[in-house]
Write an enzyme that holds these catalytic residues in place. Structure first.
Site, mmCIF file in Angstrom:
data_model
loop_
_atom_site.group_PDB
_atom_site.id
_atom_site.type_symbol
_atom_site.label_atom_id
_atom_site.label_comp_id
_atom_site.label_asym_id
_atom_site.label_seq_id
_atom_site.Cartn_x
_atom_site.Cartn_y
_atom_site.Cartn_z
ATOM 1 C CG ASP A 13 -1.844 -1.217 1.233
ATOM 2 O OD1 ASP A 13 -2.251 -1.671 0.152
ATOM 3 O OD2 ASP A 13 -2.117 -1.732 2.339
ATOM 4 C CE LYS A 16 2.470 -2.477 -4.389
ATOM 5 N NZ LYS A 16 2.161 -2.132 -2.989
ATOM 6 N N GLY A 17 0.243 1.691 -7.361
ATOM 7 C CA GLY A 17 -0.734 1.913 -8.440
ATOM 8 C C GLY A 17 -0.629 3.320 -8.984
ATOM 9 N N GLY A 40 -4.589 -4.398 -3.694
ATOM 10 C CA GLY A 40 -5.609 -3.364 -3.875
ATOM 11 C C GLY A 40 -4.878 -2.101 -4.265
ATOM 12 C CG HIS A 41 -2.281 -1.919 -6.906
ATOM 13 N ND1 HIS A 41 -1.387 -2.399 -7.821
ATOM 14 C CD2 HIS A 41 -1.955 -2.532 -5.739
ATOM 15 C CE1 HIS A 41 -0.566 -3.256 -7.237
ATOM 16 N NE2 HIS A 41 -0.902 -3.358 -5.975
ATOM 17 C CB THR A 128 -6.375 -10.447 1.844
ATOM 18 O OG1 THR A 128 -5.956 -11.451 0.911
ATOM 19 C CG2 THR A 128 -5.251 -9.433 2.010
ATOM 20 C CD GLN A 223 0.579 -8.987 -2.892
ATOM 21 O OE1 GLN A 223 1.123 -9.540 -3.827
ATOM 22 N NE2 GLN A 223 -0.672 -8.612 -2.938
ATOM 23 N N GLY A 301 -10.796 -3.584 4.237
ATOM 24 C CA GLY A 301 -11.337 -2.513 5.072
ATOM 25 C C GLY A 301 -10.714 -2.460 6.467
ATOM 26 N N GLY A 414 -0.050 13.775 -3.637
ATOM 27 C CA GLY A 414 -1.495 13.607 -3.691
ATOM 28 C C GLY A 414 -1.822 12.432 -4.583
HETATM 29 P P1 GDP Z 1 -0.702 0.284 -3.589
HETATM 30 O O1 GDP Z 1 -1.333 -0.981 -3.118
HETATM 31 O O2 GDP Z 1 0.773 0.318 -3.337
HETATM 32 O O3 GDP Z 1 -1.033 0.621 -5.010
HETATM 33 O O4 GDP Z 1 -1.313 1.439 -2.682
HETATM 34 P P2 GDP Z 1 -2.856 1.603 -2.298
HETATM 35 O O5 GDP Z 1 -3.614 2.013 -3.496
HETATM 36 O O6 GDP Z 1 -3.359 0.435 -1.530
HETATM 37 O O7 GDP Z 1 -2.773 2.781 -1.229
HETATM 38 C C1 GDP Z 1 -2.254 4.017 -1.568
HETATM 39 C C2 GDP Z 1 -3.362 5.093 -1.465
HETATM 40 O O8 GDP Z 1 -2.763 6.359 -1.465
HETATM 41 C C3 GDP Z 1 -4.330 5.101 -2.623
HETATM 42 O O9 GDP Z 1 -5.603 5.464 -2.140
HETATM 43 C C4 GDP Z 1 -3.777 6.194 -3.554
HETATM 44 O O10 GDP Z 1 -4.776 6.806 -4.334
HETATM 45 C C5 GDP Z 1 -3.241 7.150 -2.543
HETATM 46 N N1 GDP Z 1 -2.057 7.921 -2.938
HETATM 47 C C6 GDP Z 1 -1.017 7.580 -3.734
HETATM 48 N N2 GDP Z 1 -0.067 8.544 -3.720
HETATM 49 C C7 GDP Z 1 -0.517 9.502 -2.889
HETATM 50 C C8 GDP Z 1 0.036 10.744 -2.407
HETATM 51 O O11 GDP Z 1 1.136 11.145 -2.749
HETATM 52 N N3 GDP Z 1 -0.721 11.446 -1.508
HETATM 53 C C9 GDP Z 1 -1.952 11.027 -1.085
HETATM 54 N N4 GDP Z 1 -2.603 11.780 -0.204
HETATM 55 N N5 GDP Z 1 -2.479 9.873 -1.513
HETATM 56 C C10 GDP Z 1 -1.783 9.131 -2.382
HETATM 57 P P1 IMO Z 2 -0.870 -4.211 -2.268
HETATM 58 O O1 IMO Z 2 -0.501 -4.722 -3.620
HETATM 59 C C1 IMO Z 2 -0.819 -4.714 2.069
HETATM 60 C C2 IMO Z 2 -0.751 -8.834 3.575
HETATM 61 C C3 IMO Z 2 -1.969 -9.301 4.337
HETATM 62 C C4 IMO Z 2 -1.309 -10.280 5.303
HETATM 63 C C5 IMO Z 2 -0.240 -10.927 4.432
HETATM 64 C C6 IMO Z 2 -0.660 -12.258 3.823
HETATM 65 O O2 IMO Z 2 -2.164 -3.486 -2.239
HETATM 66 O O3 IMO Z 2 0.255 -3.448 -1.651
HETATM 67 P P2 IMO Z 2 -2.284 -12.910 1.829
HETATM 68 O O4 IMO Z 2 -3.756 -12.666 1.641
HETATM 69 O O5 IMO Z 2 -1.437 -12.332 0.765
HETATM 70 O O6 IMO Z 2 -1.961 -14.356 2.097
HETATM 71 O O7 IMO Z 2 -1.920 -12.143 3.203
HETATM 72 O O8 IMO Z 2 0.046 -10.017 3.404
HETATM 73 N N1 IMO Z 2 -1.020 -8.292 2.213
HETATM 74 C C7 IMO Z 2 -0.996 -6.984 1.915
HETATM 75 N N2 IMO Z 2 -0.815 -5.909 2.698
HETATM 76 N N3 IMO Z 2 -0.974 -4.556 0.737
HETATM 77 C C8 IMO Z 2 -1.129 -5.640 -0.059
HETATM 78 O O9 IMO Z 2 -1.138 -5.547 -1.420
HETATM 79 C C9 IMO Z 2 -1.184 -6.920 0.521
HETATM 80 N N4 IMO Z 2 -1.349 -8.166 0.032
HETATM 81 C C10 IMO Z 2 -1.227 -8.995 1.075
HETATM 82 O O10 IMO Z 2 -2.586 -8.234 5.005
HETATM 83 O O11 IMO Z 2 -0.660 -9.577 6.336
HETATM 84 MG MG MG Z 3 -2.837 -1.613 -1.784
#
Ligand code: GDP
Ligand code: IMO
Ligand code: MG
Length: 427
Positions: A13, A16-17, A40-41, A128, A223, A301, A414
């Site tokens: 999280d 990356k997305g 979840g991106h 998850t 991840q 969530g 952002g």
């Molecule tokens: P990922 O799994 O690595 O792709 O990251 P996630 O999407 O799970 O979580 C990152 C969250 O931060 C998402 O809701 C993005 O829209 C948001 N985001 C990404 N870059 C920024 C940033 O620079 N600032 C803010 N406020 N939000 C960001």
């Molecule tokens: P993105 O791509 C954050 C975590 C789970 C758990 C562990 C194992 O959005 O960054 P799993 O369901 O993969 O067997 O769970 O890994 N986990 C993540 N945490 N971001 C993710 O993906 C994750 N994918 C798995 O919360 O601790």
């Molecule tokens: Mg994510």
């Protein structure tokens, strides 16, 4: 032309997305090579939020070839609902390809994931519950069903039959759980097969042809390094290889074809699920970051655990992935803080460790050593040039780059595409 890998450096999280969506503009191919619907991106384009779990974030650019590689585990139901949602939002998905060698995630994987977690009690991983572990277990046990099997009705029926028999033994005898119905599952999955067919391809060949034709390719990690099955905080990890090497094995592209590896670094740390987290905050600042950053899981969530940035984790991630540069995200979330800290070392038995502990009994007892920085107390979200960032923000970034011994290529302030500051052009 260039092939660039984007990896998470922390526990997922990191954003990356967003970084992939930003860079996708400059390339022709975007590839997912490991993980599955546990990812979840969230990508924001023109104020519309897209939540992608299986599809590469490049899908939001209309002309990119988006590839789901052999290393991904695909749950057809999630895949199809994702493409249906995108079609409803008028996103072009005609350039989407899925590997014939990717493994198919079945409902029994999800059931087994949940049962195993329940059985582990206080030793649970905090997965998850998307069936990721059991699906990769089947792959490693050589019981798995691949997309190419699903495309072959008789082979699929044969493999499904013995898998259901094996799983029913487990479900009944070990977990006293209701059995799976083979006929119903066969019918459901043959329905999916019809809808998946147009997307199935030999994606390794497509990508290697693209490299020969000097196209730009972006590999989108899911991840992160600390969740890597080999290099993460095992056993509190996922079951795939999210570090840079996984992008090669999970897509069928040789390591010598890669030109640059970018590590995505959130300006603070978060973690979902169980496992040690040395710089975790349990105070008001942790709660402030969670609230301002909306740090709640995209897939489950769950509230994310929040803490200060950890340079020990980042130094480790830097050599595990061979990082060429880092992209810092969510700097804006720290805008209002008076003081900001970075963990610069781990103290254990009164000594500063010079290595990242493999043993979790050590990792869970280390005492973080912090460097403290003055906050910048300025809204950075509308800044687009590095020089215009507040001095204290630049000090924080400069020190971070020094601590990780890696240059910064991107700073994100952002979620929007335009909320991006470029320090070095990648393509
Ligand atoms: P990922 O799994 O690595 O792709 O990251 P996630 O999407 O799970 O979580 C990152 C969250 O931060 C998402 O809701 C993005 O829209 C948001 N985001 C990404 N870059 C920024 C940033 O620079 N600032 C803010 N406020 N939000 C960001
Ligand atoms: P993105 O791509 C954050 C975590 C789970 C758990 C562990 C194992 O959005 O960054 P799993 O369901 O993969 O067997 O769970 O890994 N986990 C993540 N945490 N971001 C993710 O993906 C994750 N994918 C798995 O919360 O601790
Ligand atoms: Mg994510």
């Amino acid at each position: 032309m260039a092939s660039v890998i984007i990896v998470g450096t922390q526990w997922g999280d990191e954003g990356k997305g967003k970084i992939v969506d930003y860079l996708a503009d400059k390339c022709e191919y975007v590839v997912r090579s490991q993980g599955g619907s546990n990812a979840g991106h969230t990508v924001v384009v023109d104020n519309v939020k897209y939540k992608l779990r299986l599809l590469p974030s490049g899908i939001l650019h209309k002309d990119k070839v988006c590839v789901i590689g052999n290393g991904v585990v695909i749950e057809p139901k999630v895949f199809l609902s994702e493409i249906d949602e995108l079609i409803a939002k008028k996103v072009n998905i005609s350039n989407l390809k899925i590997s014939n060698r990717a493994h198919v995630l079945m409902p029994y994987h999800k059931i087994l994931d949940a049962l195993q977690e329940e059985d582990l009690g206080e030793n649970k991983i905090g997965t998850t519950k998307n069936g990721i572990g059991p699906c990769y277990m089947d792959k490693a046990s050589r019981l798995g069903i691949r997309i190419c099997d699903l495309m072959d009705k008789d082979e699929f029926a044969r493999k499904l039959k013995f898998n259901v028999e094996l799983k029913n033994k487990l479900l009944k005898k070990l977990y006293n759980h209701e059995e799976i119905n083979y006929e119903e599952l066969l019918e459901e999955y043959l329905g999916y097969a019809e809808r998946l067919k147009p997307y199935v391809a030999d994606t390794a060949q497509i990508l290697n042809d693209a490299i020969k034709s000097k196209k730009n390719i972006l590999f989108e990690g899911a991840q992160a390094t600390m969740l890597d099955l080999d290099h993460g905080t095992y056993p509190f990890v996922t079951s795939s290889y999210p570090s840079a090497a996984g992008a090669c094995s999970g897509s069928g592209v040789g390591p010598r074809k890669i030109d640059h590896v970018i590590g995505v670094v959130k300006a603070y740390s978060t973690r979902v699920g169980e496992g040690p987290f040395p710089s975790e905050l349990f105070d008001d600042i942790g709660q402030f970051i969670r609230d301002k950053g909306g740090e709640y899981g995209t897939v489950t969530g769950r509230p994310r655990r929040c803490g200060w940035l950890d340079a020990c984790v980042l130094r480790y991630a830097s050599y595990i992935n061979g990082l060429d540069s880092i992209a810092i995200t969510r700097l804006d979330i720290l805008d209002e803080l008076d003081k900001i800290k970075i963990c610069v070392g781990y103290k254990y038995n009164n000594e500063i460790l010079t290595w990242y502990p493999a043993n979790l009994n050590i990792l869970s007892k280390v005492e973080p050593v912090y460097e403290e920085f003055e906050g910048w107390k300025t809204d950075t979200s509308s800044i687009r040039e590095y020089d215009k960032l507040p001095e204290n923000a630049k000090k924080y970034l400069k020190r971070l780059s020094e601590l990780v011994d890696t240059e910064i290529s991107i700073v994100s302030v952002g979620a929007g595409r335009d909320q991006t500051i470029i320090l070095k052009n990648i393509f």
